[in-house]
Write a protein that holds these residues in place. Structure first.
Motif, PDB file in Angstrom:
ATOM      1  N   ALA A  74      30.550  20.195  45.326  1.00  0.00           N
ATOM      2  CA  ALA A  74      29.467  21.109  44.930  1.00  0.00           C
ATOM      3  C   ALA A  74      29.632  22.495  45.538  1.00  0.00           C
ATOM      4  CB  ALA A  74      28.119  20.525  45.339  1.00  0.00           C
ATOM      5  N   PHE A  75      30.702  22.730  46.280  1.00  0.00           N
ATOM      6  CA  PHE A  75      30.887  24.015  46.954  1.00  0.00           C
ATOM      7  C   PHE A  75      30.937  25.190  45.992  1.00  0.00           C
ATOM      8  CE2 PHE A  75      34.038  27.253  48.171  1.00  0.00           C
ATOM      9  CZ  PHE A  75      33.338  27.863  49.198  1.00  0.00           C
ATOM     10  N   ARG A  76      31.798  25.103  44.987  1.00  0.00           N
ATOM     11  CA  ARG A  76      31.987  26.249  44.093  1.00  0.00           C
ATOM     12  C   ARG A  76      30.708  26.625  43.360  1.00  0.00           C
ATOM     13  NH1 ARG A  76      34.432  27.015  38.954  1.00  0.00           N
ATOM     14  NH2 ARG A  76      34.785  24.803  38.835  1.00  0.00           N
ATOM     15  N   PRO A  77      29.985  25.691  42.718  1.00  0.00           N
ATOM     16  CA  PRO A  77      28.730  26.093  42.066  1.00  0.00           C
ATOM     17  C   PRO A  77      27.684  26.609  43.062  1.00  0.00           C
ATOM     18  CG  PRO A  77      29.379  23.888  41.345  1.00  0.00           C
ATOM     19  CD  PRO A  77      30.324  24.304  42.403  1.00  0.00           C
ATOM     20  N   ALA A  78      27.606  25.990  44.233  1.00  0.00           N
ATOM     21  CA  ALA A  78      26.634  26.447  45.232  1.00  0.00           C
ATOM     22  C   ALA A  78      26.977  27.847  45.724  1.00  0.00           C
ATOM     23  CB  ALA A  78      26.588  25.471  46.403  1.00  0.00           C
ATOM     24  N   MET A  79      28.243  28.107  45.892  1.00  0.00           N
ATOM     25  CA  MET A  79      28.677  29.432  46.347  1.00  0.00           C
ATOM     26  C   MET A  79      28.384  30.498  45.296  1.00  0.00           C
ATOM     27  SD  MET A  79      30.276  30.771  48.927  1.00  0.00           S
ATOM     28  CE  MET A  79      31.627  31.743  49.493  1.00  0.00           C
ATOM     29  N   LEU A  80      28.609  30.164  44.033  1.00  0.00           N
ATOM     30  CA  LEU A  80      28.308  31.123  42.966  1.00  0.00           C
ATOM     31  C   LEU A  80      26.811  31.423  42.891  1.00  0.00           C
ATOM     32  CD1 LEU A  80      30.765  29.793  40.242  1.00  0.00           C
ATOM     33  CD2 LEU A  80      30.947  31.936  41.519  1.00  0.00           C
ATOM     34  N   VAL A  81      25.980  30.408  43.033  1.00  0.00           N
ATOM     35  CA  VAL A  81      24.529  30.611  43.042  1.00  0.00           C
ATOM     36  C   VAL A  81      24.132  31.424  44.260  1.00  0.00           C
ATOM     37  CG1 VAL A  81      22.319  29.402  43.318  1.00  0.00           C
ATOM     38  CG2 VAL A  81      23.983  28.585  41.653  1.00  0.00           C
ATOM     39  N   THR A 140      33.966  39.947  42.472  1.00  0.00           N
ATOM     40  CA  THR A 140      35.138  39.829  43.343  1.00  0.00           C
ATOM     41  C   THR A 140      35.309  38.382  43.805  1.00  0.00           C
ATOM     42  OG1 THR A 140      33.789  40.516  45.236  1.00  0.00           O
ATOM     43  CG2 THR A 140      35.074  42.222  44.123  1.00  0.00           C
ATOM     44  N   CYS A 141      34.427  37.943  44.673  1.00  0.00           N
ATOM     45  CA  CYS A 141      34.535  36.589  45.236  1.00  0.00           C
ATOM     46  C   CYS A 141      34.315  35.519  44.172  1.00  0.00           C
ATOM     47  CB  CYS A 141      33.535  36.409  46.368  1.00  0.00           C
ATOM     48  SG  CYS A 141      33.813  37.524  47.752  1.00  0.00           S
ATOM     49  N   GLY A 142      33.423  35.763  43.233  1.00  0.00           N
ATOM     50  CA  GLY A 142      33.160  34.794  42.172  1.00  0.00           C
ATOM     51  C   GLY A 142      34.358  34.576  41.278  1.00  0.00           C
ATOM     52  N   VAL A 143      35.063  35.648  40.971  1.00  0.00           N
ATOM     53  CA  VAL A 143      36.275  35.526  40.161  1.00  0.00           C
ATOM     54  C   VAL A 143      37.339  34.756  40.939  1.00  0.00           C
ATOM     55  CG1 VAL A 143      38.167  36.852  39.129  1.00  0.00           C
ATOM     56  CG2 VAL A 143      35.807  37.564  38.766  1.00  0.00           C
ATOM     57  N   TYR A 144      37.452  35.011  42.240  1.00  0.00           N
ATOM     58  CA  TYR A 144      38.404  34.264  43.062  1.00  0.00           C
ATOM     59  C   TYR A 144      38.077  32.771  43.038  1.00  0.00           C
ATOM     60  CZ  TYR A 144      40.666  32.265  47.131  1.00  0.00           C
ATOM     61  OH  TYR A 144      41.391  31.446  47.956  1.00  0.00           O
ATOM     62  N   LEU A 145      36.803  32.425  43.193  1.00  0.00           N
ATOM     63  CA  LEU A 145      36.411  31.017  43.202  1.00  0.00           C
ATOM     64  C   LEU A 145      36.717  30.330  41.875  1.00  0.00           C
ATOM     65  CD1 LEU A 145      33.006  31.194  45.067  1.00  0.00           C
ATOM     66  CD2 LEU A 145      35.160  30.295  45.937  1.00  0.00           C
ATOM     67  N   GLN A 146      36.589  31.042  40.786  1.00  0.00           N
ATOM     68  CA  GLN A 146      36.861  30.464  39.476  1.00  0.00           C
ATOM     69  C   GLN A 146      38.352  30.290  39.220  1.00  0.00           C
ATOM     70  OE1 GLN A 146      33.761  29.234  38.847  1.00  0.00           O
ATOM     71  NE2 GLN A 146      34.316  29.574  36.732  1.00  0.00           N
TER      72      GLN A 146
END
Length: 174
Positions: free
Chosen positions: A92-99, A137-143
């Motif tokens: 759940a890290f990536r969705p939680a980080m994006l939120v 920036t960070c969101g694109v990296y996470l995706q």
């Protein structure tokens, strides 16, 4: 053409993959994603806001103290949740980080505006700008990050993906 097809991999294979874990750019992304909302939070809780709430922030009768306490609680819960999910390698890290990056900074401003805190409108505007910058920036990296997908979702690129990018072995001249 980049298609970013991700396929599930075995957890043991993921754990032994060289890209598994929190390394590379990921610690910097985590630091920036925590620092952005922190900056918005401290901008919103300027000295004027703290003086308005009075010396005792936990006094429910003080004007603005409820909004400040609720904002503090939301900020701490969101930041701690993201860090715990990162250190436990939870899926759940990536969705939680994006939120966390997209919603928390503007929400800080909205909550302070609802509490009648002075300068909360500029905090909201700062929050929207920070959320947009973090997401772009960070969101694109996470995706797009292969490390994030391997570590947190146990997924890797499909075989043959980005084969055009790899160096072709040249036939030895003979």
């Amino acid at each position: 053409m980049l298609t970013h097809r991700w396929v599930d991999i075995d957890p043991i294979a993921a754990g032994q993959h060289p890209l598994y874990g929190i390394a590379g750019w990921l610690p910097w992304v985590l630091a920036i994603a925590i620092a952005g909302p922190t900056w918005v939070f401290w901008q919103g809780l300027s000295m004027d806001a703290l003086q308005l709430a009075g010396a005792d922030l936990f006094d429910a009768n003080a004007p603005g103290s409820g909004a400040i306490n609720l904002t503090t609680l939301l900020y701490l819960i969101s930041s701690v949740t993201v860090l715990v999910l990162a250190t436990t390698h939870d899926s759940a890290f990536r969705p939680a980080m994006l939120v966390h990056m997209a919603l928390l900074p503007p929400l800080i401003g909205l909550m302070l505006m609802a509490g009648g805190i002075p300068e909360a409108r500029s905090t909201f505007i700062d929050g929207v700008a920070v959320a947009a910058a973090l997401t772009l920036t960070c969101g694109v990296y996470l995706q797009a990050s292969r490390r994030v997908h391997i570590t947190f979702e146990l997924r890797d690129r499909a075989p043959g993906e980005h084969a055009w990018f790899k160096r072709q072995k040249r036939a030895a001249a003979g």
